[in-house]
Scaffold this motif. Structure first.
Motif, PDB file in Angstrom:
ATOM      1  N   TYR A  25       0.854  -1.190   0.000  1.00  0.00           N
ATOM      2  CA  TYR A  25       0.000   0.000   0.000  1.00  0.00           C
ATOM      3  C   TYR A  25       0.886   1.234   0.000  1.00  0.00           C
ATOM      4  O   TYR A  25       1.982   1.231   0.560  1.00  0.00           O
ATOM      5  CB  TYR A  25      -0.899   0.027   1.243  1.00  0.00           C
ATOM      6  N   THR A  26       0.405   2.302  -0.614  1.00  0.00           N
ATOM      7  CA  THR A  26       1.147   3.558  -0.591  1.00  0.00           C
ATOM      8  C   THR A  26       0.652   4.407   0.578  1.00  0.00           C
ATOM      9  O   THR A  26      -0.456   4.195   1.101  1.00  0.00           O
ATOM     10  CB  THR A  26       0.948   4.350  -1.897  1.00  0.00           C
ATOM     11  N   ILE A  27       1.457   5.355   0.962  1.00  0.00           N
ATOM     12  CA  ILE A  27       1.035   6.279   2.016  1.00  0.00           C
ATOM     13  C   ILE A  27      -0.234   6.997   1.594  1.00  0.00           C
ATOM     14  O   ILE A  27      -1.153   7.178   2.395  1.00  0.00           O
ATOM     15  CB  ILE A  27       2.164   7.274   2.340  1.00  0.00           C
ATOM     16  N   ARG A  28      -0.325   7.393   0.348  1.00  0.00           N
ATOM     17  CA  ARG A  28      -1.507   8.087  -0.161  1.00  0.00           C
ATOM     18  C   ARG A  28      -2.748   7.215  -0.020  1.00  0.00           C
ATOM     19  O   ARG A  28      -3.816   7.680   0.381  1.00  0.00           O
ATOM     20  CB  ARG A  28      -1.295   8.500  -1.618  1.00  0.00           C
ATOM     21  N   GLN A  29      -2.652   5.945  -0.356  1.00  0.00           N
ATOM     22  CA  GLN A  29      -3.799   5.041  -0.226  1.00  0.00           C
ATOM     23  C   GLN A  29      -4.241   4.917   1.229  1.00  0.00           C
ATOM     24  O   GLN A  29      -5.437   4.952   1.529  1.00  0.00           O
ATOM     25  CB  GLN A  29      -3.452   3.658  -0.774  1.00  0.00           C
ATOM     26  N   GLU A  31      -3.745   7.050   3.682  1.00  0.00           N
ATOM     27  CA  GLU A  31      -4.327   8.324   4.115  1.00  0.00           C
ATOM     28  C   GLU A  31      -5.716   8.532   3.519  1.00  0.00           C
ATOM     29  O   GLU A  31      -6.642   8.941   4.212  1.00  0.00           O
ATOM     30  CB  GLU A  31      -3.424   9.486   3.722  1.00  0.00           C
ATOM     31  N   ASP A  32      -5.861   8.276   2.232  1.00  0.00           N
ATOM     32  CA  ASP A  32      -7.149   8.486   1.564  1.00  0.00           C
ATOM     33  C   ASP A  32      -8.234   7.574   2.142  1.00  0.00           C
ATOM     34  O   ASP A  32      -9.392   7.973   2.258  1.00  0.00           O
ATOM     35  CB  ASP A  32      -7.034   8.261   0.052  1.00  0.00           C
ATOM     36  N   LYS A  50     -11.495  -0.049  -1.269  1.00  0.00           N
ATOM     37  CA  LYS A  50     -10.981   0.909  -2.242  1.00  0.00           C
ATOM     38  C   LYS A  50      -9.841   0.372  -3.105  1.00  0.00           C
ATOM     39  O   LYS A  50      -9.669   0.818  -4.230  1.00  0.00           O
ATOM     40  CB  LYS A  50     -10.496   2.177  -1.527  1.00  0.00           C
ATOM     41  N   TYR A  51      -9.062  -0.561  -2.560  1.00  0.00           N
ATOM     42  CA  TYR A  51      -7.824  -0.950  -3.243  1.00  0.00           C
ATOM     43  C   TYR A  51      -7.696  -2.466  -3.366  1.00  0.00           C
ATOM     44  O   TYR A  51      -8.000  -3.199  -2.438  1.00  0.00           O
ATOM     45  CB  TYR A  51      -6.609  -0.392  -2.494  1.00  0.00           C
TER      46      TYR A  51
END
Length: 68
Positions: A25-29, A31-32, A50-51
């Protein structure tokens, strides 16, 4: 949730060694997925919904580990 197979044994000594088995997972994912969530498990469920991630089946164990 970002780094592969990190073993954490200092944060929760009641569990001893714990291998989170969640990565990719990315930090953006992360956080979002938190936006608009008021409960711990709602955040987890939002990440799952979401992912697409091949390690998402391990999110439950990770969230349980950090909730204790």
């Amino acid at each position: 949730m970002i780094d592969p197979n990190y073993i954490d044994f200092t944060s929760n000594p009641n569990f001893g060694l714990f291998n989170d088995n969640v990565d990719g997972y990315t930090i953006r994912q992360i956080e979002d997925a938190l936006i608009g969530q008021k409960k711990w498990n709602d955040w987890r469920d939002n990440i799952k919904n979401k992912y697409e991630n091949e390690t998402e089946n391990n999110l439950d164990a990770l969230f349980i580990f950090w909730s204790i």
